[in-house]
Scaffold this motif. Structure first.
Motif, PDB file in Angstrom:
ATOM      1  N   GLN A  62     -70.566  -4.479  51.473  1.00 58.04           N
ATOM      2  CA  GLN A  62     -71.140  -3.981  50.300  1.00 58.04           C
ATOM      3  C   GLN A  62     -70.702  -2.445  50.468  1.00 58.04           C
ATOM      4  OE1 GLN A  62     -75.261  -3.561  49.021  1.00 58.04           O
ATOM      5  NE2 GLN A  62     -74.465  -5.224  47.723  1.00 58.04           N
ATOM      6  N   ALA A  63     -70.502  -1.942  51.700  1.00 60.99           N
ATOM      7  CA  ALA A  63     -70.110  -0.443  51.816  1.00 60.99           C
ATOM      8  C   ALA A  63     -68.675  -0.392  51.483  1.00 60.99           C
ATOM      9  CB  ALA A  63     -70.302   0.109  53.283  1.00 60.99           C
ATOM     10  N   GLU A  64     -67.774  -1.297  51.782  1.00 60.75           N
ATOM     11  CA  GLU A  64     -66.331  -1.379  51.400  1.00 60.75           C
ATOM     12  C   GLU A  64     -66.163  -1.708  49.909  1.00 60.75           C
ATOM     13  OE1 GLU A  64     -64.517  -4.721  53.450  1.00 60.75           O
ATOM     14  OE2 GLU A  64     -64.929  -3.877  55.485  1.00 60.75           O
ATOM     15  N   GLN A  65     -67.008  -2.389  49.199  1.00 63.92           N
ATOM     16  CA  GLN A  65     -67.290  -2.550  47.850  1.00 63.92           C
ATOM     17  C   GLN A  65     -67.456  -1.192  47.087  1.00 63.92           C
ATOM     18  OE1 GLN A  65     -69.952  -5.354  46.882  1.00 63.92           O
ATOM     19  NE2 GLN A  65     -69.152  -6.898  47.906  1.00 63.92           N
ATOM     20  N   ILE A  66     -68.484  -0.346  47.872  1.00 60.89           N
ATOM     21  CA  ILE A  66     -68.787   0.976  47.197  1.00 60.89           C
ATOM     22  C   ILE A  66     -67.498   1.922  47.194  1.00 60.89           C
ATOM     23  CG2 ILE A  66     -70.132   3.010  47.230  1.00 60.89           C
ATOM     24  CD1 ILE A  66     -72.357   0.874  48.114  1.00 60.89           C
ATOM     25  N   ARG A  67     -66.850   1.702  48.626  1.00 65.05           N
ATOM     26  CA  ARG A  67     -65.726   2.731  48.843  1.00 65.05           C
ATOM     27  C   ARG A  67     -64.635   2.241  47.602  1.00 65.05           C
ATOM     28  NH1 ARG A  67     -67.704   2.554  54.236  1.00 65.05           N
ATOM     29  NH2 ARG A  67     -66.500   0.672  54.642  1.00 65.05           N
ATOM     30  N   ALA A  68     -64.245   0.910  47.415  1.00 69.79           N
ATOM     31  CA  ALA A  68     -63.332   0.720  46.749  1.00 69.79           C
ATOM     32  C   ALA A  68     -63.462   0.972  45.244  1.00 69.79           C
ATOM     33  CB  ALA A  68     -63.024  -0.922  46.944  1.00 69.79           C
ATOM     34  N   TYR A  69     -64.637   1.139  44.804  1.00 68.57           N
ATOM     35  CA  TYR A  69     -65.122   1.465  43.331  1.00 68.57           C
ATOM     36  C   TYR A  69     -64.986   2.805  43.379  1.00 68.57           C
ATOM     37  CZ  TYR A  69     -68.397   3.336  40.003  1.00 68.57           C
ATOM     38  OH  TYR A  69     -68.798   4.046  39.217  1.00 68.57           O
ATOM     39  N   ARG A  70     -65.256   3.852  44.398  1.00 70.22           N
ATOM     40  CA  ARG A  70     -65.308   5.257  44.058  1.00 70.22           C
ATOM     41  C   ARG A  70     -63.851   5.574  44.149  1.00 70.22           C
ATOM     42  NH1 ARG A  70     -69.941   7.762  44.130  1.00 70.22           N
ATOM     43  NH2 ARG A  70     -71.838   6.898  45.329  1.00 70.22           N
ATOM     44  N   GLU A  71     -62.923   5.130  44.933  1.00 65.11           N
ATOM     45  CA  GLU A  71     -61.365   5.315  44.819  1.00 65.11           C
ATOM     46  C   GLU A  71     -60.816   4.987  43.631  1.00 65.11           C
ATOM     47  OE1 GLU A  71     -57.382   4.514  47.292  1.00 65.11           O
ATOM     48  OE2 GLU A  71     -59.257   3.287  47.869  1.00 65.11           O
ATOM     49  N   ALA A  72     -61.225   3.672  43.216  1.00 67.22           N
ATOM     50  CA  ALA A  72     -60.585   3.226  41.680  1.00 67.22           C
ATOM     51  C   ALA A  72     -61.022   4.432  40.461  1.00 67.22           C
ATOM     52  CB  ALA A  72     -61.119   1.932  41.375  1.00 67.22           C
ATOM     53  N   PHE A  73     -62.378   4.760  40.696  1.00 69.54           N
ATOM     54  CA  PHE A  73     -63.016   5.526  39.707  1.00 69.54           C
ATOM     55  C   PHE A  73     -62.229   7.020  39.520  1.00 69.54           C
ATOM     56  CE2 PHE A  73     -65.646   8.118  37.114  1.00 69.54           C
ATOM     57  CZ  PHE A  73     -66.682   7.173  36.225  1.00 69.54           C
ATOM     58  N   ALA A  74     -62.128   7.443  40.772  1.00 69.99           N
ATOM     59  CA  ALA A  74     -61.690   8.704  40.780  1.00 69.99           C
ATOM     60  C   ALA A  74     -60.291   8.801  40.588  1.00 69.99           C
ATOM     61  CB  ALA A  74     -61.701   9.226  42.325  1.00 69.99           C
ATOM     62  N   HIS A  75     -59.367   7.716  40.368  1.00 72.09           N
ATOM     63  CA  HIS A  75     -57.912   7.616  39.745  1.00 72.09           C
ATOM     64  C   HIS A  75     -57.955   7.293  38.798  1.00 72.09           C
ATOM     65  CE1 HIS A  75     -57.329   7.852  44.467  1.00 72.09           C
ATOM     66  NE2 HIS A  75     -56.384   8.553  43.964  1.00 72.09           N
ATOM     67  N   SER A  76     -59.010   6.702  38.028  1.00 74.13           N
ATOM     68  CA  SER A  76     -59.029   6.415  36.494  1.00 74.13           C
ATOM     69  C   SER A  76     -59.014   7.546  35.638  1.00 74.13           C
ATOM     70  CB  SER A  76     -60.117   5.357  36.437  1.00 74.13           C
ATOM     71  OG  SER A  76     -61.372   6.329  36.196  1.00 74.13           O
ATOM     72  N   PRO A  77     -58.728   7.254  34.332  1.00 73.03           N
ATOM     73  CA  PRO A  77     -58.718   8.222  33.465  1.00 73.03           C
ATOM     74  C   PRO A  77     -60.370   9.112  33.282  1.00 73.03           C
ATOM     75  CG  PRO A  77     -57.600   6.590  32.623  1.00 73.03           C
ATOM     76  CD  PRO A  77     -58.149   6.125  33.800  1.00 73.03           C
ATOM     77  N   PHE A  78     -61.163   8.361  33.649  1.00 72.84           N
ATOM     78  CA  PHE A  78     -62.616   8.627  33.555  1.00 72.84           C
ATOM     79  C   PHE A  78     -62.977   9.572  34.765  1.00 72.84           C
ATOM     80  CE2 PHE A  78     -62.426   4.257  31.807  1.00 72.84           C
ATOM     81  CZ  PHE A  78     -62.571   4.488  30.572  1.00 72.84           C
ATOM     82  N   GLY A  79     -62.130   9.459  35.702  1.00 72.10           N
ATOM     83  CA  GLY A  79     -62.810  10.344  37.060  1.00 72.10           C
ATOM     84  C   GLY A  79     -62.315  11.634  36.714  1.00 72.10           C
ATOM     85  N   GLU A  80     -61.711  12.019  35.743  1.00 72.56           N
ATOM     86  CA  GLU A  80     -61.234  13.528  35.216  1.00 72.56           C
ATOM     87  C   GLU A  80     -62.327  14.197  34.918  1.00 72.56           C
ATOM     88  OE1 GLU A  80     -57.935  13.256  32.716  1.00 72.56           O
ATOM     89  OE2 GLU A  80     -56.562  12.377  34.262  1.00 72.56           O
ATOM     90  N   ARG A  81     -63.257  13.539  34.343  1.00 67.58           N
ATOM     91  CA  ARG A  81     -64.425  14.354  33.738  1.00 67.58           C
ATOM     92  C   ARG A  81     -65.847  14.009  34.194  1.00 67.58           C
ATOM     93  NH1 ARG A  81     -67.369  11.352  29.831  1.00 67.58           N
ATOM     94  NH2 ARG A  81     -66.308   9.332  29.209  1.00 67.58           N
ATOM     95  N   ARG A  82     -65.922  13.191  35.034  1.00 71.60           N
ATOM     96  CA  ARG A  82     -67.237  12.707  35.814  1.00 71.60           C
ATOM     97  C   ARG A  82     -66.979  11.970  37.072  1.00 71.60           C
ATOM     98  NH1 ARG A  82     -70.450   8.200  34.918  1.00 71.60           N
ATOM     99  NH2 ARG A  82     -69.453   6.544  33.779  1.00 71.60           N
ATOM    100  N   SER A  83     -68.010  11.781  37.639  1.00 69.84           N
ATOM    101  CA  SER A  83     -67.952  10.861  39.099  1.00 69.84           C
ATOM    102  C   SER A  83     -68.905   9.685  38.629  1.00 69.84           C
ATOM    103  CB  SER A  83     -68.675  11.672  40.292  1.00 69.84           C
ATOM    104  OG  SER A  83     -67.889  12.827  40.428  1.00 69.84           O
ATOM    105  N   GLY A  84     -68.340   8.517  39.187  1.00 67.77           N
ATOM    106  CA  GLY A  84     -68.927   7.319  39.020  1.00 67.77           C
ATOM    107  C   GLY A  84     -70.410   7.255  39.761  1.00 67.77           C
ATOM    108  N   ARG A  85     -71.300   6.727  39.314  1.00 66.51           N
ATOM    109  CA  ARG A  85     -72.589   6.694  40.071  1.00 66.51           C
ATOM    110  C   ARG A  85     -72.598   5.445  40.610  1.00 66.51           C
ATOM    111  NH1 ARG A  85     -76.899   7.851  35.520  1.00 66.51           N
ATOM    112  NH2 ARG A  85     -75.368   6.587  34.281  1.00 66.51           N
ATOM    113  N   VAL A  86     -73.528   5.324  41.884  1.00 68.72           N
ATOM    114  CA  VAL A  86     -73.547   4.139  42.686  1.00 68.72           C
ATOM    115  C   VAL A  86     -75.282   3.967  42.778  1.00 68.72           C
ATOM    116  CG1 VAL A  86     -73.338   2.672  44.829  1.00 68.72           C
ATOM    117  CG2 VAL A  86     -71.509   4.098  43.572  1.00 68.72           C
ATOM    118  N   ALA A  87     -75.634   2.756  42.330  1.00 68.11           N
ATOM    119  CA  ALA A  87     -76.954   2.287  42.764  1.00 68.11           C
ATOM    120  C   ALA A  87     -77.100   0.823  43.646  1.00 68.11           C
ATOM    121  CB  ALA A  87     -77.868   2.101  41.526  1.00 68.11           C
ATOM    122  N   VAL A  88     -77.721   1.087  44.687  1.00 67.22           N
ATOM    123  CA  VAL A  88     -77.939  -0.356  45.431  1.00 67.22           C
ATOM    124  C   VAL A  88     -79.281  -0.824  45.726  1.00 67.22           C
ATOM    125  CG1 VAL A  88     -77.676  -0.949  47.958  1.00 67.22           C
ATOM    126  CG2 VAL A  88     -75.877   0.359  46.866  1.00 67.22           C
TER     127      VAL A  88
END
Length: 347
Positions: A218-244
């Motif tokens: 699950q930690a790998e899933q979260i890291r993959a998510y954060r990397e993808a979000f940061a490189h997406s167009p959405f990552g230019e204006r906010r950070s993705g949030r993670v709840a577990v």
């Protein structure tokens, strides 16, 4: 635990235990749980969504009621099976509750549970698209509506619908479009969630089996998510949030044991100690329980590999146990456990 400011939430099934007062009392008990959580400083409360089971089936109706009895706590769905929702009606309902609550809705979605498709597909009339593809299609329509995009054209119009007009969501709560979550169960779906600019809500089940411990994967899933979000167009204006989500059950006395030992025994009986189900045909892995004294639970959570990656820890309440037992879980965690993990009450 984490370099981020840890937020604390809870998740409830709003269970109907079939008692003498029935489903109505269970709904009132659920509202009281949100009230108590707000008093204790929880940041968010989330509800499970289940059809044809003795749990909550109408989350927006319930959260509308909760919104009028609380002031600060965030109101989340964890999660709505999008395959069985009309996206425009859900957008209308969610926006209405968001406006009623002062912008506190956290709209959590998922594809749904595939094993239930033979039961639910005929009831809700889904299309011929594959299971996940249908859900993704509906999520795209929902998000477009929440963002204020055109839903339809009015043509000649009628009554209060003006002619020759592009129709958009009404009522619309503008900030809700940035508060849509998805519940994945694999690295691939977590990465897709980041690419789509959705927030991430991972639960107590991984829908892939790689041989890794549950929390490590699950930690790998979260890291993959954060990397993808940061490189997406959405990552230019906010950070993705993670709840577990984690199932945390303090057992401090005989009353706690009486309320929860049945659930603990049944939960553990479904799987091997490492979380693999006894049915080897199921490619999934379950989270272990975090139970015992506060000291034991603190040690167990500190050892969880996924938790340093998160923003919010969501306490997943067991379905059985009763209203008083669930209130006690929230209180013990807020008073004796969460402060030792870096959490401070939300006031």
């Amino acid at each position: 635990m984490t370099s981020r400011t840890l937020q604390l939430g809870f998740l409830t099934f709003v269970p109907n235990d079939g008692g003498p007062e029935g489903a109505g009392q269970s709904l009132h008990d659920g509202i009281r749980l949100f009230e108590l959580a707000e008093e204790l400083g929880y940041h968010s409360g989330w509800v499970r969504v289940r059809h044809f089971e003795p749990f909550l089936a109408s989350p927006m109706t319930f959260l509308a009621a909760v919104s009028q009895r609380t002031e600060r706590i965030r109101l989340g769905t964890g999660v709505i099976p999008a395959r069985y929702e009309d996206p425009i009606r859900l957008a209308e309902d969610a926006s209405t509750v968001d406006l009623l609550s002062g912008g506190r809705v956290e709209l959590g979605l998922s594809a749904g549970i595939g094993q239930l498709a033979p039961i639910l597909d005929p009831v809700f009339g889904v299309s011929e698209r594959p299971f996940s593809a249908e859900a993704q299609h509906r999520i795209e329509r929902l998000r477009a509506a929440l963002a204020g995009e055109t839903i339809a054209h009015s043509g000649t119009g009628f009554m209060s619908v003006p002619a020759d007009t592009n129709l958009t969501l009404s009522p619309r709560s503008p900030g809700l479009a940035d508060r849509v979550w998805y519940g994945p169960g694999s690295v691939a779906s977590a990465r897709r969630t980041g690419e789509q600019g959705l927030d991430l809500h991972v639960s107590t089940l991984n829908t892939e089996e790689t041989g890794d411990p549950f929390d490590v994967r699950q930690a790998e899933q979260i890291r993959a998510y954060r990397e993808a979000f940061a490189h997406s167009p959405f990552g230019e204006r906010r950070s993705g949030r993670v709840a577990v989500g984690r199932i945390v059950i303090p057992v401090l006395n005989e009353a706690d044991a009486e309320a929860h030992n049945g659930f603990i025994t049944a939960y553990n009986a479904r799987m091997h100690p490492d979380g693999r189900p006894h049915d080897r045909t199921l490619p999934m892995r379950f989270s272990p329980l975090h139970t015992g004294t506060p000291e034991q639970i603190i040690e167990s959570l500190r050892a969880d590999a996924a938790l340093p990656e998160i923003d919010s820890l969501i306490i997943t309440l067991p379905a059985p146990g009763g209203a008083e037992a669930h209130q006690r879980i929230l209180r013990v965690i807020a008073e004796d456990i969460a402060p030792h993990l870096g959490w401070t009450p939300h006031r």
